[in-house]
Design a protein around this motif. Structure first.
Motif, PDB file in Angstrom:
ATOM      1  N   THR A 161       0.808  -1.219   0.000  1.00  0.00           N
ATOM      2  CA  THR A 161       0.000   0.000   0.000  1.00  0.00           C
ATOM      3  C   THR A 161       0.841   1.269   0.000  1.00  0.00           C
ATOM      4  O   THR A 161       0.535   2.225  -0.719  1.00  0.00           O
ATOM      5  CB  THR A 161      -0.957  -0.006   1.213  1.00  0.00           C
ATOM      6  N   THR A 162       1.900   1.304   0.782  1.00  0.00           N
ATOM      7  CA  THR A 162       2.687   2.531   0.889  1.00  0.00           C
ATOM      8  C   THR A 162       3.250   2.995  -0.453  1.00  0.00           C
ATOM      9  O   THR A 162       3.492   4.184  -0.649  1.00  0.00           O
ATOM     10  CB  THR A 162       3.829   2.361   1.915  1.00  0.00           C
ATOM     11  N   LEU A 168      -2.411  12.142   2.226  1.00  0.00           N
ATOM     12  CA  LEU A 168      -3.316  11.753   3.314  1.00  0.00           C
ATOM     13  C   LEU A 168      -3.867  12.992   4.013  1.00  0.00           C
ATOM     14  O   LEU A 168      -3.146  13.982   4.193  1.00  0.00           O
ATOM     15  CB  LEU A 168      -2.580  10.907   4.366  1.00  0.00           C
ATOM     16  N   GLU A 169      -5.119  12.908   4.367  1.00  0.00           N
ATOM     17  CA  GLU A 169      -5.696  13.840   5.333  1.00  0.00           C
ATOM     18  C   GLU A 169      -5.846  13.070   6.633  1.00  0.00           C
ATOM     19  O   GLU A 169      -6.368  11.953   6.638  1.00  0.00           O
ATOM     20  CB  GLU A 169      -7.054  14.339   4.847  1.00  0.00           C
ATOM     21  N   ILE A 178      -4.698  17.641   9.642  1.00  0.00           N
ATOM     22  CA  ILE A 178      -3.527  17.993   8.835  1.00  0.00           C
ATOM     23  C   ILE A 178      -3.616  17.295   7.484  1.00  0.00           C
ATOM     24  O   ILE A 178      -4.328  16.305   7.323  1.00  0.00           O
ATOM     25  CB  ILE A 178      -2.196  17.613   9.534  1.00  0.00           C
ATOM     26  N   GLU A 179      -2.897  17.826   6.520  1.00  0.00           N
ATOM     27  CA  GLU A 179      -2.792  17.204   5.199  1.00  0.00           C
ATOM     28  C   GLU A 179      -1.329  16.950   4.887  1.00  0.00           C
ATOM     29  O   GLU A 179      -0.476  17.807   5.121  1.00  0.00           O
ATOM     30  CB  GLU A 179      -3.434  18.089   4.130  1.00  0.00           C
ATOM     31  N   LEU A 191       6.444  11.736   5.985  1.00  0.00           N
ATOM     32  CA  LEU A 191       5.419  11.504   6.996  1.00  0.00           C
ATOM     33  C   LEU A 191       4.325  10.574   6.495  1.00  0.00           C
ATOM     34  O   LEU A 191       3.687   9.877   7.288  1.00  0.00           O
ATOM     35  CB  LEU A 191       4.826  12.837   7.450  1.00  0.00           C
ATOM     36  N   ILE A 192       4.100  10.557   5.168  1.00  0.00           N
ATOM     37  CA  ILE A 192       3.129   9.602   4.621  1.00  0.00           C
ATOM     38  C   ILE A 192       3.611   8.178   4.873  1.00  0.00           C
ATOM     39  O   ILE A 192       2.844   7.305   5.297  1.00  0.00           O
ATOM     40  CB  ILE A 192       2.907   9.842   3.121  1.00  0.00           C
ATOM     41  N   GLY A 193       4.896   7.946   4.638  1.00  0.00           N
ATOM     42  CA  GLY A 193       5.461   6.629   4.906  1.00  0.00           C
ATOM     43  C   GLY A 193       5.382   6.254   6.372  1.00  0.00           C
ATOM     44  O   GLY A 193       5.167   5.093   6.722  1.00  0.00           O
TER      45      GLY A 193
END
Length: 472
Positions: A161-162, A168-169, A178-179, A191-193
């Motif tokens: 998935t990553t 991301l919200e 945060i977004e 930060l998404i990871g």
């Protein structure tokens, strides 16, 4: 009015009367996820329909110091959505919209409750699809996939998935929204990871921007039968060594084959097989036939009993339905089963499978192996009968022993199912105490009060000696 009554009324004010469950008979359905060995009752279940409602619920619970956790479809296999301390469950199933599709930039934006397979169905007529394909994709949500960093049969070539999340919200544990991301190759920390695979311990995802892919020009699928597990295992390594990266390379052993042939989608696998491989290649049409020829040749060099190429899409579909319903099919040959999820180096397959067989013989519990052989992601299914005293505990111990074998072989304790509560003590098989402490310090930056999904993912201090684990 009691404090409990007051809480329910306050939650109703945020999400509406139909958005809160609090009676015991209604809460029973939420005492576990697909990891059914452990159960716990939530204080309440809340069903927000918007990001703002999620934030409102979280702010209120944070202010009252009441623990809470997010939940998707409940298909998780590690207990990550089980309320072990009377938490309020924030169910995201009402947030199930496909918000936007951008074919030109190959992305889609979904809410967390949007079902995985529904995304592919929504864009397939345009020639696109969403690659991550866990076996539960007909029911699991993309928000849950983000929480667990879910994989699937085709992650060998396309990643988990990553590798498909662009933005991301997120609602933080204090209710702040945060977004993250949204623009490719953003500078700074990933930060998404960090959020993907954090198992709902850092924030609650409320909107997801995903990468979508163009359908491949062609795909072909091979089914190969073997009389020895070792021959099938070596064939897996030989295929990769030949320079071929299949879209999927799956394996099942004798017990797993017995189960799927008793399940909903039998395909007529011969009885008594020691192993089978299901191999799929896709991509540009030119060259696919050459790859298939090489795969067939590799299998024959490894003493294959029979090797077939799917004649058409219908036959290919039957083969995949047989494989993807393997977990559920185990219910036809055993009253209960525990699914494990370890990862090993592909070259260690023969010896690790042999050690798992020895664990099975010593414990007296049958183990069915069905897994993503191409990337060494094992799924031993430990068959047991919970009605027999002590057998549930034995199954749990067998699962832990299997994970120890994976870790000792240079692998790890989970590839796609997550840690949750099931494997949090086994984190010590792969991390030192200092490494675990460093990770918990990261959690505390986001979740300093430990209100969001507490007591998940990381072990409690002081269990090393009790478990007989030494990891320095």
């Amino acid at each position: 009015m009691t404090r409990a009554d007051s809480l329910i009324q306050e939650l109703i004010e945020i999400v509406g009367t139909r958005g809160v469950l609090y009676r015991k008979e209604d809460l029973l359905a939420y005492e576990c996820d697909a990891y059914t060995i452990h159960r716990g009752m939530p204080r309440a279940v809340v069903f927000p329909a918007t990001t703002e409602e999620v934030a409102g619920v979280v702010k209120h619970l944070h202010k009252q110091r009441i623990p809470f956790l997010p939940r998707g479809a409940g298909t998780g296999l590690s207990g990550g959505a089980i309320p072990i301390g009377g938490e309020v469950i924030i169910s995201l199933v009402r947030m199930k919209k496909l918000l936007h599709v951008d074919l030109e930039n190959r992305l889609a934006i979904v809410q967390p409750g949007f079902v995985n397979l529904k995304l592919t169905h929504s864009i397939s007529d345009k020639g696109y699809y969403y690659a991550p394909d866990p076996s539960s994709q007909y029911a699991c949500t993309i928000g849950g996939n983000v929480a667990e960093n879910a994989g699937g049969a085709h992650c060998l070539k396309y990643g988990v998935t990553t590798n498909h999340i662009l933005g991301l919200e997120v609602v933080l544990p204090n209710g702040e929204i945060i977004e993250l991301g949204g623009v490719p190759d953003m500078p700074g920390y990933d930060l998404i990871g960090l959020l993907t695979g954090s198992e709902g311990t850092l924030g609650i995802v409320t909107k997801i921007t995903v990468r979508i892919l163009k359908n491949p020009e062609d795909k072909k699928t091979v089914l190969a039968y073997f009389d020895e597990v070792e021959d099938a295992s070596y064939a897996v390594s030989d295929i990769i060594a030949a320079g071929i990266v299949p879209a999927a390379l799956e394996m099942m052993d004798t017990v797993a084959i017995e189960g799927v042939e008793c399940g909903t989608y039998p395909v007529g696998h011969p009885p008594g097989l020691k192993a089978l491989l299901l191999i799929e290649v896709d991509g540009i049409a030119a060259g696919i036939d050459e790859q298939i020829d090489e795969i067939v040749a590799v299998c024959r060099r490894r003493n294959v009993l029979e090797v077939r190429v799917a004649r058409d899409e219908a036959e290919r579909g039957r083969w995949w339905a047989n494989r993807k319903t393997a977990f559920a099919a185990m219910g036809t040959i055993s009253p209960d089963y525990l699914v494990q999820d370890g990862v090993i180096p592909r070259s260690r397959l023969p010896e690790v499978l042999n050690e798992i067989r020895q664990i099975s013989e010593t414990s007296g519990l049958r183990i069915a192996n069905v897994f993503h052989a191409g990337d060494g992601n094992l799924h031993p299914l430990i068959l047991f009968d919970a009605r027999k005293p002590g057998e549930t505990e034995l199954a749990v111990n067998v699962g832990s022993a299997v994970l120890r074998v994976c870790a000792d072989a240079g692998g790890t304790i989970t590839g796609e199912h997550g840690v949750g509560i099931e494997k949090k003590e086994e984190m010590r098989y792969v991390f030192t105490g200092e490494e675990i402490e460093a990770q918990t310090r990261v959690r505390e930056v986001f979740n300093p009060d430990h209100l969001l999904n507490p007591d998940k993912l990381f072990p409690k201090p002081g269990r090393c000696a009790e478990m007989g684990i030494i990891r320095e």
